[in-house]
Design an enzyme around this catalytic site. Structure first.
Site, PDB file in Angstrom:
ATOM      1  N   GLY A  78       0.607  -1.183   0.049  1.00 30.44           N
ATOM      2  CA  GLY A  78       0.242  -0.101   0.212  1.00 30.44           C
ATOM      3  C   GLY A  78       0.362   1.084   0.107  1.00 30.44           C
ATOM      4  O   GLY A  78       2.371   1.012  -0.606  1.00 30.44           O
ATOM      5  N   PHE A  79       0.382   2.386  -0.150  1.00 32.12           N
ATOM      6  CA  PHE A  79       0.732   3.634  -0.241  1.00 32.12           C
ATOM      7  C   PHE A  79       2.150   4.109   1.258  1.00 32.12           C
ATOM      8  O   PHE A  79       2.906   3.456   1.445  1.00 32.12           O
ATOM      9  CB  PHE A  79      -0.024   4.555  -0.154  1.00 32.12           C
ATOM     10  CG  PHE A  79      -0.119   6.201   0.538  1.00 32.12           C
ATOM     11  CD1 PHE A  79       1.803   6.918  -0.204  1.00 32.12           C
ATOM     12  CD2 PHE A  79      -0.188   6.738   1.162  1.00 32.12           C
ATOM     13  CE1 PHE A  79       1.806   7.421   0.690  1.00 32.12           C
ATOM     14  CE2 PHE A  79       0.015   8.006   2.063  1.00 32.12           C
ATOM     15  CZ  PHE A  79       1.171   8.913   1.532  1.00 32.12           C
ATOM     16  N   TYR A  92     -16.176   2.508  10.289  1.00 30.77           N
ATOM     17  CA  TYR A  92     -14.077   2.409   9.976  1.00 30.77           C
ATOM     18  C   TYR A  92     -14.051   3.076  10.226  1.00 30.77           C
ATOM     19  O   TYR A  92     -12.739   1.789  11.460  1.00 30.77           O
ATOM     20  CB  TYR A  92     -13.500   3.663   8.201  1.00 30.77           C
ATOM     21  CG  TYR A  92     -12.703   3.345   7.969  1.00 30.77           C
ATOM     22  CD1 TYR A  92     -11.761   2.541   8.030  1.00 30.77           C
ATOM     23  CD2 TYR A  92     -12.192   4.657   8.776  1.00 30.77           C
ATOM     24  CE1 TYR A  92     -10.001   2.574   7.793  1.00 30.77           C
ATOM     25  CE2 TYR A  92      -9.974   4.985   8.286  1.00 30.77           C
ATOM     26  CZ  TYR A  92      -9.670   3.650   8.288  1.00 30.77           C
ATOM     27  OH  TYR A  92      -8.535   4.004   7.322  1.00 30.77           O
ATOM     28  N   LYS A 148     -11.895  -0.058  13.548  1.00 31.15           N
ATOM     29  CA  LYS A 148     -11.098   0.643  14.118  1.00 31.15           C
ATOM     30  C   LYS A 148     -10.938   0.580  15.547  1.00 31.15           C
ATOM     31  O   LYS A 148     -10.530  -0.173  16.353  1.00 31.15           O
ATOM     32  CB  LYS A 148      -9.787   1.101  13.388  1.00 31.15           C
ATOM     33  CG  LYS A 148      -9.495   1.555  11.317  1.00 31.15           C
ATOM     34  CD  LYS A 148      -8.146   0.986  11.752  1.00 31.15           C
ATOM     35  CE  LYS A 148      -7.818   1.553  10.162  1.00 31.15           C
ATOM     36  NZ  LYS A 148      -6.640   0.468  10.088  1.00 31.15           N
TER      37      LYS A 148
END
Ligand code: UDP
Length: 326
Positions: free
Chosen positions: A10-11, A149, A153
């Site tokens: 990923g980034f 989200y 988390k």
């Protein structure tokens, strides 16, 4: 040391891999390329100190195999971007909850220290700005999909801390604020790569809402160095840290900054949240971290300004556009 980086394609993960390799460590990446991209790590493949396993982090056998063979774990694999969360809620919730459960289970079994990247989204709609790690989380109703989200988390954070309390498994939780830099995709909603692309193509720059909402953008290099230092600091185990920048900017100002830095003639247009995300969307008006704790514990200080980061992002997006034109 040998490190596992879940979500290493990923980034943020790919930048973390580079920094670990630069510090002479070995890296094992576990990624299923659902949002990560092969090209993010193509330059690392073939190195002796780098290995890639393409598999699903929610698979407990895979997680155990990967964790067993390393000294430490960075668990970054996750769904990303507000747009994706809204578009694919089941897959995103499952990746976040089952992925963290598998990684923490494996880490507990083999007693490996883990750093878990949580999110500033967990502060939700809290009006108490700047956000401190001990603040209440003010998360909206489940009828607004965005909040899945933050909720997932937050549950992962509870699970990480439960492992710490239960058996003193060394865990560190980093709540990442908006992180930016080259390789970030605009595909899942991230504002900076989108604005830069729009500006370079001379297309309208799309500011959602009235543009008065604020964010603080931090260079991925600053974030990565904080993550490495946090996992290296035994006193940080069992703790939660905000990581990011505390320079606040409105999205309207950001649009103007991107426009001027790219010398673009793009028009800045306003798009309603309804048009951008569909019905029933809530945004956060301000999102600013209190960085006192991370400053105090690891001497953290962001080194790169937003302008410096934007220059890198502009160069990166320019490269992407040239490649697409070929
Ligand atoms: N945003 C925008 N135009 C875009 C994409 C995003 O104005 O094309 C806004 C978005 O509504 C939010 C801010 O930019 O207020 C940051 O959005 P992003 O998705 O990057 O991250 P968030 O902080 O919402 O997780």
């Amino acid at each position: 040391m040998r490190y596992l980086v879940t979500g290493g394609a990923g980034f943020i993960g790919s930048h973390l891999c580079e920094s670990l390799l630069q510090a002479q460590h070995q890296v094992l990446v576990l990624d299923d390329f659902s949002t990560g991209r092969q090209q993010n790590i193509a330059h690392l493949e073939g190195r002796k100190d780098f290995e890639l396993i393409c598999a699903d982090v929610t698979d407990l056998d895979v997680a155990r195999d990967c964790v067993r063979g390393v000294d430490r774990v960075f668990h970054l694999a996750s769904a990303v971007g507000v747009e994706l969360i809204i578009r694919e809620p089941i897959r995103t919730i499952e990746t976040m909850v089952d992925g963290a459960a598998a990684v923490f289970d494996a880490a507990a079994r083999y007693r490996k220290p883990v750093l878990f990247t949580s999110t500033s989204e967990v502060y939700g709609k809290s009006p108490k700005v700047p956000f401190r790690e001990t603040d209440d989380l003010v998360i909206g109703s489940p009828t607004y999909r965005r909040w899945s989200y933050a909720t997932a988390k937050a549950l992962d954070e509870f699970l990480a801390l439960a492992h710490w309390h239960h058996a003193r498994l060394p865990v560190v939780i980093a709540r990442l604020f908006n992180t930016v830099g080259p390789r970030q995709s605009g595909q899942y909603g991230m504002v900076i790569p989108r604005f830069v692309r729009q500006a370079l193509l001379g297309r309208p720059i799309t500011v959602y809402g009235d543009g008065s909402q604020t964010r603080c953008f931090c260079d991925v290099r600053d974030v990565v160095s904080a993550l490495m230092r946090l996992l290296d600091t035994p006193a940080a185990h069992g703790e939660i840290f905000n990581v990011g920048s505390d320079r606040e900017i409105t999205i309207g100002e950001l649009a103007a900054l991107v426009r001027s830095m790219t010398r673009s003639r793009s028009e800045i247009v306003h798009v309603s949240y309804q048009e951008a995300y569909g019905a029933g969307f809530e945004d956060m008006e301000r999102r600013v971290p209190d960085l006192t704790k991370v400053r105090r514990w690891i001497g953290y200080e962001p080194r790169f300004t937003l302008e410096q980061t934007l220059e890198d992002v502009v160069a990166f997006v320019q490269g992407q556009l040239e490649a697409e034109a070929r």
